[in-house]
Design a protein around this motif. Structure first.
Motif, PDB file in Angstrom:
ATOM      1  N   ALA A  49       0.976  -1.324  -0.095  1.00 27.91           N
ATOM      2  CA  ALA A  49       0.035  -0.184   0.062  1.00 27.91           C
ATOM      3  C   ALA A  49       0.871   1.256   0.092  1.00 27.91           C
ATOM      4  O   ALA A  49       0.606   2.376  -0.772  1.00 27.91           O
ATOM      5  CB  ALA A  49      -0.924   0.132   1.196  1.00 27.91           C
ATOM      6  N   ALA A  50       1.938   1.224   0.853  1.00 24.89           N
ATOM      7  CA  ALA A  50       2.902   2.318   0.678  1.00 24.89           C
ATOM      8  C   ALA A  50       4.330   1.959   0.717  1.00 24.89           C
ATOM      9  O   ALA A  50       4.899   1.755   1.936  1.00 24.89           O
ATOM     10  CB  ALA A  50       2.590   2.987   2.048  1.00 24.89           C
ATOM     11  N   PRO A  51       4.807   1.630  -0.373  1.00 27.17           N
ATOM     12  CA  PRO A  51       6.183   0.849  -0.313  1.00 27.17           C
ATOM     13  C   PRO A  51       7.369   1.646   0.134  1.00 27.17           C
ATOM     14  O   PRO A  51       8.368   0.979   0.644  1.00 27.17           O
ATOM     15  CB  PRO A  51       6.316   0.848  -2.042  1.00 27.17           C
ATOM     16  N   ALA A  52       7.241   2.975   0.278  1.00 29.00           N
ATOM     17  CA  ALA A  52       8.252   3.809   0.859  1.00 29.00           C
ATOM     18  C   ALA A  52       8.279   3.570   2.469  1.00 29.00           C
ATOM     19  O   ALA A  52       9.282   4.040   3.032  1.00 29.00           O
ATOM     20  CB  ALA A  52       8.102   5.392   0.299  1.00 29.00           C
ATOM     21  N   VAL A  53       7.311   3.211   3.001  1.00 31.18           N
ATOM     22  CA  VAL A  53       7.156   3.216   4.595  1.00 31.18           C
ATOM     23  C   VAL A  53       8.280   2.294   4.952  1.00 31.18           C
ATOM     24  O   VAL A  53       9.022   2.742   6.119  1.00 31.18           O
ATOM     25  CB  VAL A  53       5.848   2.996   4.950  1.00 31.18           C
ATOM     26  N   PRO A  54       8.451   1.310   4.536  1.00 27.04           N
ATOM     27  CA  PRO A  54       9.398   0.216   5.141  1.00 27.04           C
ATOM     28  C   PRO A  54      10.945   1.004   5.076  1.00 27.04           C
ATOM     29  O   PRO A  54      11.650   0.692   5.867  1.00 27.04           O
ATOM     30  CB  PRO A  54       9.065  -1.030   4.582  1.00 27.04           C
ATOM     31  N   ALA A  55      11.082   1.245   3.915  1.00 30.14           N
ATOM     32  CA  ALA A  55      12.231   2.234   3.463  1.00 30.14           C
ATOM     33  C   ALA A  55      12.745   3.261   4.446  1.00 30.14           C
ATOM     34  O   ALA A  55      13.755   3.601   5.072  1.00 30.14           O
ATOM     35  CB  ALA A  55      12.659   2.608   2.178  1.00 30.14           C
ATOM     36  N   LEU A  56      11.768   4.071   4.689  1.00 30.81           N
ATOM     37  CA  LEU A  56      11.855   5.222   5.783  1.00 30.81           C
ATOM     38  C   LEU A  56      12.000   4.995   6.942  1.00 30.81           C
ATOM     39  O   LEU A  56      12.657   5.382   7.892  1.00 30.81           O
ATOM     40  CB  LEU A  56      10.643   6.246   5.527  1.00 30.81           C
ATOM     41  N   ALA A  57      11.333   3.598   7.422  1.00 32.37           N
ATOM     42  CA  ALA A  57      11.490   3.051   8.818  1.00 32.37           C
ATOM     43  C   ALA A  57      13.086   2.470   8.781  1.00 32.37           C
ATOM     44  O   ALA A  57      13.574   2.782   9.984  1.00 32.37           O
ATOM     45  CB  ALA A  57      10.799   1.926   9.019  1.00 32.37           C
ATOM     46  N   LEU A  58      13.541   2.017   7.796  1.00 32.94           N
ATOM     47  CA  LEU A  58      14.921   1.543   7.953  1.00 32.94           C
ATOM     48  C   LEU A  58      16.010   2.842   8.087  1.00 32.94           C
ATOM     49  O   LEU A  58      16.965   2.843   8.902  1.00 32.94           O
ATOM     50  CB  LEU A  58      15.364   0.784   6.850  1.00 32.94           C
ATOM     51  N   VAL A  59      15.682   3.751   7.447  1.00 28.28           N
ATOM     52  CA  VAL A  59      16.191   5.004   7.445  1.00 28.28           C
ATOM     53  C   VAL A  59      16.266   5.765   8.805  1.00 28.28           C
ATOM     54  O   VAL A  59      17.249   6.156   9.450  1.00 28.28           O
ATOM     55  CB  VAL A  59      15.558   6.132   6.519  1.00 28.28           C
ATOM     56  N   GLY A  60      15.107   5.626   9.403  1.00 25.85           N
ATOM     57  CA  GLY A  60      14.949   6.189  10.842  1.00 25.85           C
ATOM     58  C   GLY A  60      15.714   5.328  11.755  1.00 25.85           C
ATOM     59  O   GLY A  60      16.291   5.840  12.644  1.00 25.85           O
TER      60      GLY A  60
END
Length: 210
Positions: A49-60
């Motif tokens: 649904a929001a593919p960028a969310v997991p990547a942003l979580a890893l960045v966080g």
């Protein structure tokens, strides 16, 4: 805003980013897809649904680790990254909450070959939670920017002070040796005592010493 200590901000950022990564793996939206014989219920997780969310979580997570061990300039950079990543997660998650249909239609096309639903699509509680976690991560980044001046520098080296009991002190400092003036004073005193003996006076008598 009151400055929070590093030992509070860092765990909040780490937990917020890690929880976001976990929440991204559960269903975020659902809908009913028409098939040849009947209709099937499908669900869409956060990674679809929001593919960028997991990547942003890893960045966080990486930014939170840098916030824990970084010096002042690294703290500023890590705090900005946390602020941007958290705000982005919150915005993307709220987008799924407000409009879950595009994500479900994408999944419907993969299931039946036709991007069509029987009825409206709906969102689960997961994107709400992800949005809250994103706000938490963003607040941790803001707290890092506010508290960076009060946080001590990690890895700072402190010099050892003198220890009166052991007689040790800072490197390079030694006990001061008697100067030439002290030696001259003792020599003059000895000469005065010798002259007093020559005059028949007792140099040990305070009344007879010059």
């Amino acid at each position: 805003m009151r400055a929070l200590p590093r030992r509070v901000v860092v765990p909040v950022a780490l937990l917020g980013a890690a929880a976001t990564l976990v929440v991204a793996g559960v269903p975020w939206a659902h809908g009913t897809v028409p098939t040849v014989l009947s209709s099937d219920e499908i669900t869409v997780d956060g990674t679809s649904a929001a593919p960028a969310v997991p990547a942003l979580a890893l960045v966080g997570l990486a930014a939170a680790a840098a916030l824990a061990i970084g010096r002042r300039w690294a703290v500023v950079l890590a705090s900005v990254v946390l602020l941007v990543a958290g705000a982005s997660v919150a915005a993307l998650s709220l987008g799924v909450v407000l409009q879950p249909e595009p994500a479900v239609l994408e999944a419907a096309g993969r299931v039946s070959g036709v991007r069509r639903l029987d009825g409206p699509a709906g969102a689960t509680a997961a994107p709400f939670l992800a949005a809250l976690l994103g706000v938490l991560v963003a607040l941790a980044g803001l707290a890092g920017l506010v508290g960076r001046r009060d946080w001590g520098r990690t890895g700072r080296r402190f010099e050892r002070t003198a220890d009166p009991a052991s007689g040790t002190g800072a490197p390079g400092r030694e006990a001061a040796a008697p100067g030439p003036g002290a030696a001259v004073s003792e020599r003059d005193r000895a000469m005065d005592d010798w002259d007093a003996l020559g005059r028949g006076e007792d140099p040990s008598d305070p009344a007879g010493r010059r």
